[in-house]
Design a protein around this motif. Structure first.
Motif, PDB file in Angstrom:
ATOM      1  N   PRO A  48      41.597  82.621  -2.239  1.00 51.53           N
ATOM      2  CA  PRO A  48      41.884  83.412  -1.173  1.00 51.53           C
ATOM      3  C   PRO A  48      43.157  82.667  -0.442  1.00 51.53           C
ATOM      4  CG  PRO A  48      39.464  83.108  -1.121  1.00 51.53           C
ATOM      5  CD  PRO A  48      40.132  82.351  -2.306  1.00 51.53           C
ATOM      6  N   PRO A  49      44.093  83.091  -0.089  1.00 51.32           N
ATOM      7  CA  PRO A  49      45.272  82.583   0.700  1.00 51.32           C
ATOM      8  C   PRO A  49      44.824  81.708   1.863  1.00 51.32           C
ATOM      9  CG  PRO A  49      45.724  85.085   0.308  1.00 51.32           C
ATOM     10  CD  PRO A  49      44.267  84.659   0.135  1.00 51.32           C
ATOM     11  N   SER A  50      43.889  81.940   2.795  1.00 49.09           N
ATOM     12  CA  SER A  50      43.573  81.029   3.753  1.00 49.09           C
ATOM     13  C   SER A  50      42.840  79.832   3.377  1.00 49.09           C
ATOM     14  CB  SER A  50      42.615  81.880   4.462  1.00 49.09           C
ATOM     15  OG  SER A  50      41.425  82.360   4.137  1.00 49.09           O
ATOM     16  N   PHE A  56      45.409  73.039   0.839  1.00 49.81           N
ATOM     17  CA  PHE A  56      46.725  72.102   0.426  1.00 49.81           C
ATOM     18  C   PHE A  56      46.933  71.343   1.612  1.00 49.81           C
ATOM     19  CE2 PHE A  56      51.153  72.237   1.163  1.00 49.81           C
ATOM     20  CZ  PHE A  56      51.679  71.699  -0.044  1.00 49.81           C
ATOM     21  N   ALA A  57      46.680  71.938   3.212  1.00 49.92           N
ATOM     22  CA  ALA A  57      46.985  71.340   3.889  1.00 49.92           C
ATOM     23  C   ALA A  57      46.131  70.021   4.323  1.00 49.92           C
ATOM     24  CB  ALA A  57      46.669  72.007   5.284  1.00 49.92           C
ATOM     25  N   VAL A  58      44.569  70.174   3.872  1.00 48.14           N
ATOM     26  CA  VAL A  58      43.935  68.859   4.011  1.00 48.14           C
ATOM     27  C   VAL A  58      44.284  67.867   2.955  1.00 48.14           C
ATOM     28  CG1 VAL A  58      41.436  68.063   3.581  1.00 48.14           C
ATOM     29  CG2 VAL A  58      41.858  70.031   4.811  1.00 48.14           C
ATOM     30  N   LEU A 176      36.713  59.674   2.311  1.00 49.65           N
ATOM     31  CA  LEU A 176      36.820  60.733   3.374  1.00 49.65           C
ATOM     32  C   LEU A 176      36.602  62.192   2.524  1.00 49.65           C
ATOM     33  CD1 LEU A 176      36.565  61.806   6.290  1.00 49.65           C
ATOM     34  CD2 LEU A 176      39.325  62.059   5.917  1.00 49.65           C
ATOM     35  N   ARG A 177      35.598  62.839   2.879  1.00 50.38           N
ATOM     36  CA  ARG A 177      35.343  64.166   2.047  1.00 50.38           C
ATOM     37  C   ARG A 177      35.513  65.410   3.155  1.00 50.38           C
ATOM     38  NH1 ARG A 177      30.564  66.894   0.924  1.00 50.38           N
ATOM     39  NH2 ARG A 177      30.497  67.906  -1.428  1.00 50.38           N
ATOM     40  N   ALA A 178      36.181  66.327   2.777  1.00 47.11           N
ATOM     41  CA  ALA A 178      36.005  67.548   3.433  1.00 47.11           C
ATOM     42  C   ALA A 178      35.892  68.884   2.615  1.00 47.11           C
ATOM     43  CB  ALA A 178      37.487  67.820   4.156  1.00 47.11           C
ATOM     44  N   VAL A 179      35.018  69.637   3.090  1.00 43.10           N
ATOM     45  CA  VAL A 179      34.865  70.980   2.147  1.00 43.10           C
ATOM     46  C   VAL A 179      35.175  71.964   2.800  1.00 43.10           C
ATOM     47  CG1 VAL A 179      32.709  72.240   1.401  1.00 43.10           C
ATOM     48  CG2 VAL A 179      32.362  69.863   1.751  1.00 43.10           C
ATOM     49  N   ILE A 180      36.094  72.917   2.088  1.00 40.24           N
ATOM     50  CA  ILE A 180      36.972  73.994   2.750  1.00 40.24           C
ATOM     51  C   ILE A 180      36.150  75.182   2.235  1.00 40.24           C
ATOM     52  CG2 ILE A 180      38.962  74.904   2.923  1.00 40.24           C
ATOM     53  CD1 ILE A 180      38.961  72.043   3.867  1.00 40.24           C
TER      54      ILE A 180
END
Length: 180
Positions: A48-50, A56-58, A176-180
């Motif tokens: 999904p585009p969002s 990509f930003a993260v 560091l870990r981020a879940v999108i």
């Protein structure tokens, strides 16, 4: 040196749903090239585009922070190495993880920032972001763990996770870990 079993490594990557993995010194041009590859992969996967924009930003925020930190420290290419992984979790969400060598005191400060953000909901994160935007910037001061970290937390679907593994001579490895 023991020969690397690429097939076993490939199978482990597939099992862990690793889409992209990088380990080594990171430059501005390398961040850009890997970013282009990530963007193409997400597009081919019909993300999904969002979600694609957030992943990509993260990725960009994490890798640029690592690069700036290492450069500000004046570290060698070896000390400036980063490990970056973009994967999927069992629920199909994207996971962006990045790690690098840090001074232990800086790593502890980053852990404290991540833990304080982890306790905030989306409304509180938005307010913290706006508050950080309004703060005057001191051009002489290194501003780690500020606006960019809050933005990563805002894009994440669950609280950020961070860990610090103590090494030697006042240095540690920060993950560091981020879940999108």
């Amino acid at each position: 040196m023991q020969q690397l079993d690429l097939y076993a490594l490939r199978e482990q990557f597939n099992q862990r749903q690793i889409l992209l993995c990088f380990n080594g010194p990171i430059s501005r041009s390398l961040i850009e090239e890997i970013g282009n590859a990530l963007r193409n992969y997400l597009s081919a996967e019909d993300a999904p585009p969002s979600a694609a924009m957030d992943v990509f930003a993260v990725y960009i925020e994490m890798t640029q922070n690592i690069r700036h930190y290492s450069r500000d420290k004046g570290w060698s290419e070896q000390e400036s190495s980063a490990t970056v992984i973009v994967s999927r979790d069992d629920q199909g969400r994207y996971v962006v993880s990045a790690g690098n060598l840090v001074d232990t005191a800086d790593g502890e400060q980053m852990l404290a920032s991540v833990h304080s953000l982890a306790g905030l909901d989306k409304v509180q994160l938005k307010a913290a972001y706006k508050e950080q935007l309004r703060r005057p910037r001191d051009a002489e001061k290194v501003s780690g763990a500020g606006l960019g970290l809050i933005d990563i937390a805002r894009k994440s679907s669950e609280p950020l996770q961070a860990s610090l593994q103590t090494l030697t001579e006042g240095r540690s490895f920060l993950s560091l870990r981020a879940v999108i």
